[in-house]
Design a protein around this motif. Sequence first.
Motif, short mmCIF file in Angstrom:
data_model
loop_
_atom_site.label_atom_id
_atom_site.label_comp_id
_atom_site.label_asym_id
_atom_site.label_seq_id
_atom_site.Cartn_x
_atom_site.Cartn_y
_atom_site.Cartn_z
N TYR A 78 21.92 18.69 23.55
CA TYR A 78 21.19 17.71 22.71
C TYR A 78 21.98 16.85 21.84
CZ TYR A 78 16.94 20.35 23.88
OH TYR A 78 15.88 20.84 24.61
N GLN A 79 23.27 17.08 21.61
CA GLN A 79 24.20 16.23 21.00
C GLN A 79 24.04 14.85 21.40
OE1 GLN A 79 28.43 17.29 20.75
NE2 GLN A 79 28.54 16.71 18.71
N GLY A 80 23.90 13.83 20.55
CA GLY A 80 23.95 12.53 20.90
C GLY A 80 25.32 11.99 21.21
N GLU A 81 25.63 10.84 21.82
CA GLU A 81 26.55 9.91 22.08
C GLU A 81 27.38 9.68 20.73
OE1 GLU A 81 28.35 9.63 24.94
OE2 GLU A 81 26.94 10.85 25.73
N LEU A 133 25.82 13.10 16.57
CA LEU A 133 24.70 13.65 15.73
C LEU A 133 23.66 14.00 16.48
CD1 LEU A 133 25.00 11.00 12.85
CD2 LEU A 133 26.32 12.84 13.35
N TRP A 134 22.54 14.59 16.04
CA TRP A 134 21.37 15.10 16.33
C TRP A 134 20.11 14.51 15.75
CZ3 TRP A 134 25.73 17.95 16.02
CH2 TRP A 134 26.06 18.79 17.06
N PRO A 135 19.19 14.25 16.25
CA PRO A 135 17.89 13.59 15.73
C PRO A 135 17.35 14.94 14.69
CG PRO A 135 17.18 14.01 17.97
CD PRO A 135 18.95 14.26 17.62
N THR A 136 16.49 14.51 14.00
CA THR A 136 15.90 15.71 13.04
C THR A 136 15.27 16.73 13.60
OG1 THR A 136 15.12 16.03 10.84
CG2 THR A 136 13.77 14.43 12.35
N VAL A 137 14.74 16.43 14.96
CA VAL A 137 14.19 17.45 15.91
C VAL A 137 14.94 17.34 17.11
CG1 VAL A 137 12.19 18.34 17.28
CG2 VAL A 137 11.83 17.41 14.87
N LEU A 138 15.46 18.44 17.56
CA LEU A 138 16.44 18.27 18.69
C LEU A 138 16.30 17.61 19.99
CD1 LEU A 138 17.70 22.05 18.45
CD2 LEU A 138 19.07 19.96 17.86
N ASP A 139 14.90 17.68 20.47
CA ASP A 139 14.52 17.25 21.71
C ASP A 139 13.59 15.96 21.53
OD1 ASP A 139 12.73 18.75 20.52
OD2 ASP A 139 11.77 19.74 22.42
N GLU A 140 13.81 15.26 20.19
CA GLU A 140 12.88 14.05 19.84
C GLU A 140 14.12 12.93 19.76
OE1 GLU A 140 9.76 13.51 20.55
OE2 GLU A 140 9.13 15.60 20.69
N PRO A 141 14.71 12.30 20.78
CA PRO A 141 15.88 11.52 20.63
C PRO A 141 15.63 10.15 19.92
CG PRO A 141 15.06 11.68 23.02
CD PRO A 141 14.64 12.65 22.23
N GLU A 142 14.16 10.01 19.77
CA GLU A 142 13.94 8.74 19.18
C GLU A 142 13.64 8.88 17.82
OE1 GLU A 142 10.11 10.71 20.11
OE2 GLU A 142 11.96 10.60 20.92
N PHE A 143 13.72 10.22 17.12
CA PHE A 143 13.68 10.53 15.70
C PHE A 143 14.90 10.12 14.84
CE2 PHE A 143 9.96 13.93 15.46
CZ PHE A 143 9.24 13.06 16.12
N TYR A 144 14.72 10.07 13.66
CA TYR A 144 15.96 9.43 13.07
C TYR A 144 17.09 10.62 13.10
CZ TYR A 144 14.28 12.22 9.07
OH TYR A 144 13.79 13.28 8.15
N ARG A 145 18.37 10.24 12.96
CA ARG A 145 19.44 11.09 13.01
C ARG A 145 19.51 11.77 11.69
NH1 ARG A 145 19.48 10.84 17.68
NH2 ARG A 145 21.21 10.20 19.14
N GLU A 146 19.92 12.94 11.75
CA GLU A 146 19.88 13.75 10.62
C GLU A 146 21.30 14.51 10.19
OE1 GLU A 146 19.33 16.22 7.35
OE2 GLU A 146 19.90 17.13 9.11
N THR A 147 21.89 14.15 8.97
CA THR A 147 23.30 14.46 8.84
C THR A 147 23.48 15.90 8.53
OG1 THR A 147 23.17 13.65 6.64
CG2 THR A 147 23.96 12.17 8.42
N ILE A 164 4.99 18.15 15.36
CA ILE A 164 6.19 17.69 15.57
C ILE A 164 6.50 16.16 14.78
CG2 ILE A 164 8.01 17.14 17.28
CD1 ILE A 164 7.14 19.45 19.07
N ALA A 165 5.41 15.47 14.97
CA ALA A 165 5.51 14.43 14.56
C ALA A 165 5.69 13.99 13.07
CB ALA A 165 4.30 13.36 15.01
N ALA A 166 5.10 15.11 12.53
CA ALA A 166 5.24 15.24 11.00
C ALA A 166 6.82 15.45 10.43
CB ALA A 166 4.24 16.25 10.21
N TYR A 167 7.45 15.76 11.18
CA TYR A 167 9.09 16.07 10.87
C TYR A 167 9.63 14.60 10.91
CZ TYR A 167 9.04 21.01 11.74
OH TYR A 167 8.85 22.20 11.48
N GLN A 168 9.11 13.35 11.44
CA GLN A 168 9.65 12.30 11.36
C GLN A 168 9.24 11.47 10.07
OE1 GLN A 168 11.98 10.67 12.96
NE2 GLN A 168 11.49 8.74 13.47
N THR A 169 8.30 12.16 9.45
CA THR A 169 7.84 11.56 8.15
C THR A 169 8.63 11.93 6.99
OG1 THR A 169 6.10 13.20 7.78
CG2 THR A 169 5.52 11.52 9.06
N ILE A 170 9.57 13.07 7.09
CA ILE A 170 10.24 13.79 6.00
C ILE A 170 11.36 12.51 5.55
CG2 ILE A 170 11.61 15.44 5.09
CD1 ILE A 170 8.92 16.36 5.70
#
Length: 346
Positions: free
Chosen positions: A240-243, A246-260, A317-323
């Motif tokens: 799941y690691q991006g190019e 980094l990883w999105p805040t939910v591993l298998d939701e690549p359109e979610f924001y990158r989380e450091t 799962i969608a709620a994680y994107q609102t954090i």
Amino acid sequence: MNRDDLKAAAERVYQRMVEVPSTEWGMNLDSWDWVPGVGVISILAYAEHTQKQEVIEFLRLWTVRNHHLSEQVKVINSFAPYAIFPDLYRHTGDQWYLETAKKIGDWLLEEAPRTREGAFEHTVTEKASFPEQVWADTLFMAVLFLARLARLTSESKYAEEAAFQLLVHLRLLQDPQTGVLFHGWNCADGDHMSAARWTRANAWVVLACPWIVQEIESLVDISSEIPERYRKLAAGLREYQGEDGLWPTVLDEPEFYRETSGSAGIAAGWLAGIRSGWLDHSYLLSAQKALKGILPFIASDGTLNGVSGGTPVMPSIAAYQTIPCYPTLYGQGLALILLSMAMSDS
């Protein structure tokens, strides 16, 4: 990135944690909960890698200043700060650290709420309860302390409990298809609730697992299932690691924001896995890729940006994107652990 650059970055991140007084929840070091707990655990890791005695003294003074807060409540999330007590006892010889740690360890063994599978129920300092719920966070927040106490005291009862908790958490949370972990498990309902493969949950475990085993392997037999599950977790995370590393805040939701913070924790966990002999050195390149992706998020004052706020198991799962994202001690801390380990390896 050379060692001097890593050293400078680590120093900036550390100074941001200790020099900026804050009453904000995310950056308030003078409290007693999982947030400052991860902060002081990471500061201890920084001290170990830099051999800076003044950092150990900072931690000693921190406990003097804040230990009265520890007496307010006994929950999983309030045990994270105790993970530094075994090392502070070794450095100072102060019996208070040992006696306090043993009292907390015994409470975990004898009184901590458990699920029907025997896993520690995840309890928090906030006015909220999660009956019969297992969260990935618990391994870092409480079981790491228990393992360090086991090594300090050489008492097998702590080691056996740490090994059991590690294995039962992996069994309940690991997705057999992908190898990565779900955020939580509801024992009463027999499901993973929203079934989110949350990135920071995976970071807590991929880092805590080799650290825990390192503390207890001389005291108890380690089931071969633990490193086997760990390797599946590490391999799944790499998928799941991006190019950008980094990883999105939910591993298998690549359109979610990158989380450091989760990204830093995963990379640090891989480095710990390599050191334990569980992972091959191909993971070093993957960890370096993550480090390269994280560095631009470290501001000139040492603030790590892109850190998601405190996150319970969300209803969807969608709620994680609102954090929202904002600076936190656990974000600083996971970055500091990664930088410290990378600095030692460079």
